[in-house]
Write an enzyme that holds these catalytic residues in place. Structure first.
Site, PDB file in Angstrom:
ATOM      1  CB  SER A  40      19.631  58.761  36.153  1.00  0.00           C
ATOM      2  OG  SER A  40      19.481  58.876  37.550  1.00  0.00           O
ATOM      3  CE  LYS A  56      32.025  31.288  41.830  1.00  0.00           C
ATOM      4  NZ  LYS A  56      32.040  29.836  41.516  1.00  0.00           N
ATOM      5  CE  LYS A  99      43.980  39.681  34.030  1.00  0.00           C
ATOM      6  NZ  LYS A  99      44.815  39.431  32.840  1.00  0.00           N
ATOM      7  CB  THR A 144      50.054  31.443  35.899  1.00  0.00           C
ATOM      8  OG1 THR A 144      50.129  32.389  34.824  1.00  0.00           O
ATOM      9  CG2 THR A 144      49.601  32.153  37.170  1.00  0.00           C
ATOM     10  CB  SER A 153      52.698  40.954  40.225  1.00  0.00           C
ATOM     11  OG  SER A 153      52.278  41.786  39.169  1.00  0.00           O
ATOM     12  CG  ASN A 192      43.121  41.470  39.542  1.00  0.00           C
ATOM     13  OD1 ASN A 192      43.197  41.401  40.762  1.00  0.00           O
ATOM     14  ND2 ASN A 192      42.720  42.569  38.911  1.00  0.00           N
ATOM     15  CE1 TYR A 227      40.094  33.401  46.976  1.00  0.00           C
ATOM     16  CE2 TYR A 227      41.589  34.440  45.434  1.00  0.00           C
ATOM     17  CZ  TYR A 227      40.443  34.482  46.183  1.00  0.00           C
ATOM     18  OH  TYR A 227      39.630  35.588  46.127  1.00  0.00           O
ATOM     19  N   GLY A 265      43.569  40.484  26.737  1.00  0.00           N
ATOM     20  CA  GLY A 265      42.676  39.330  26.805  1.00  0.00           C
ATOM     21  C   GLY A 265      41.219  39.748  26.832  1.00  0.00           C
ATOM     22  CE  LYS A 313      26.291  55.346  47.515  1.00  0.00           C
ATOM     23  NZ  LYS A 313      27.007  56.548  48.001  1.00  0.00           N
ATOM     24  CB  SER A 361      38.342  45.092  34.173  1.00  0.00           C
ATOM     25  OG  SER A 361      39.185  46.136  34.615  1.00  0.00           O
TER      26      SER A 361
END
Lengths: 325, 325
Positions: free
Chosen positions: B34, B55, B60, B82, B85, B87, B122, B190, B278, B311
């Site tokens: 608000s 995630k 992306k 791919t 550099s 996300n 990952y 995208g 936050k 994003s």
């Protein structure tokens, strides 16, 4: 009139409190992180209850809302008051504004500017006092004398404790499996005592988390009596208060252990939460996660998922981040 | 085999993509404030879609997951690759790991260390290259030659666009009122193109947000042709790429305007989001909110609530915060 008594400190009273405040509070989201879980020596699944995303940026809004809900209209008409340099002041001010009730806050003159700004932005009237307990109490008494406002204590009160316990009730409903344990930070003990009440009979083991620089609760459990004085040498500014009179016996009777962590552990936990969960968490809010990472907790070898309450996110972002200091 | 063609760029294809990836992605929460709404000159309600909580820390993951879902098993068996550099590399690496597929990433040798660490954590195999477009392409070609992996482009591909559009579909279901507008950042396009497709026929007006230091899309709309070169003088590192070949005409045909904002506006928007919501949001992730605060947008005098896509939240927390520099 608030007619709650210590006999009302039960799990069913927390359930009732939740029914009352549900329309007023956010059901805060719960987060998981496979990388953080994998970083634990026991690899437990962790469910993070993000109370930094609660209204006002901390779980304190729960207790403040419930305390207001329990006041009769003729008391509400005169307003509410409290003394606090931290999250309780902001939470009460916001809850009062949403209820259309006047709010008077006594703050130490050395309070952090963002906290003062937040209380003011929520429309509360601030009275500054010298930064010591006696000045707080006498200034609050003068404010009450002048306004007739009802004092809403930050943690040592039945309705505050019951309100804070509602975060745990939400968490167990949001999690797809039975929790083995719940860990909450302890300062005054509102959140930990409320959590312990809410967890009674659920089979969930309850643990507290306390900074080494203000570890009165852990010491009190060891000595079998409440410690009334507390050092406040910790970065976790929300946990610098001694545990309350009502809160201590609940913790004594229902909390398995209070894990003590260093400021370094708190800062490291905080950084991991910012990096992996993308959440702004204050040092006090990262303390329960620091406890779970601590060897004393890992040695307990708890099997099964662990709930962790990230209690708040109110931090002065104009200052360097603590790990960059 | 991926048989999607530009003719598949429709709202119903976004709906179908959502059905496919729903079990793979997080339905990210939506936030309101608000105080932030009251700070707008028009006072619009804003609904913030927190894709920093997706995630991998960015939207992306949606496009990467859908692109993988569209590949035949015999292609998946050889892995995916791919160059990125940012996300997209992390998102593809994570989506591939969850699918049990090998992932090969070409990264410029000057990529930020946290991004390199994330891709490595990952489980992807990284090949470094000189930091220029030709080296990226030739290094990727060599990786493909060696592995037979399928190239998953970061934005200029049908399935990527369809996947990114699913954030909007979630948002409109999560919001209790009809949105008047949706604002998404545009780099390669995208997310903005996917959002525009998803919004077709819903009555929601679509806007883009672009940093002044890389405003090729806004310029392209003005000149009526895609601009192939782009400056990259902006703090919003995720938005430094020129808008893609497939993406540009979708934006041309379905986006009402692209609002251009300065880096100062982006940093101010970012700080407000950290303080009030936050949430850890990266500069690119704060750009849509910066656009809504910009006078050019406020002058449109849109009545009704505005959706804003935050994003991503991947920022190097070892660096000073941008407003403290």
């Amino acid at each position: 009139m608030n007619t709650s008594t210590p006999e009302d400190l039960t799990r069913s009273a927390v359930l009732a409190a939740h029914g009352v405040i549900k329309p007023l509070i956010h059901e805060t989201p719960v987060f998981t992180s496979s990388s953080l879980s994998a970083s634990l020596s026991n690899g437990n699944n962790m469910y993070f209850k993000a109370e930094n995303l609660q209204k006002g940026g901390a779980f304190k809004f729960r207790g403040a809302s419930y305390s207001l809900s329990c006041l009769a209209e003729e008391l509400l008409a005169k307003g509410v008051c409290t003394h606090s340099s931290g999250n309780h002041a902001g939470a009460l001010a916001l809850a009062a504004r949403e209820r259309g009730v006047d709010c008077f806050v006594v703050m130490p003159s050395n309070s952090a500017k963002p906290k003062i700004d937040a209380v003011r932005a929520y429309g509360a009237e601030i009275t500054f006092c010298e930064p010591n307990a006696r000045a707080r109490a006498s200034t609050l008494a003068a404010v009450q004398e002048r306004t007739g406002a009802t004092f809403i204590p930050p943690y040592d009160a039945v309705n505050t404790i019951l309100g804070q316990g509602t975060a745990f009730l939400e968490l167990v409903n949001q999690v797809p499996e039975q929790l083995a344990a719940i860990v909450a930070p302890v300062g005054g003990g509102g959140l930990l005592a409320g959590t312990a009440l809410a967890a009674r009979g659920t089979g969930v083991r309850v643990f507290g988390a306390e900074p080494a620089g203000a570890a009165d609760c852990a010491l009190g459990l060891k000595e079998g009596r409440r410690i009334e004085d507390v050092d406040s040498k910790t970065i976790a500014d929300g946990l610098r208060t001694p545990v309350g009179v009502l809160n201590f016996p609940i913790i004594q009777g229902n909390v398995e252990a209070v894990i003590v962590v260093s400021d370094e552990e708190i800062v490291e936990a905080m950084r991991l939460l910012w990096e992996r969960l993308k959440l702004v968490i204050e040092p006090s809010g990262a303390t329960a996660f620091a406890a779970v990472r601590n060897p004393a907790f890992q040695k307990l070898d708890i099997k099964g998922p662990i709930g962790i309450i990230l209690s708040g996110g109110n931090i002065d972002l104009s200052m360097p981040l603590p790990w960059a200091k």
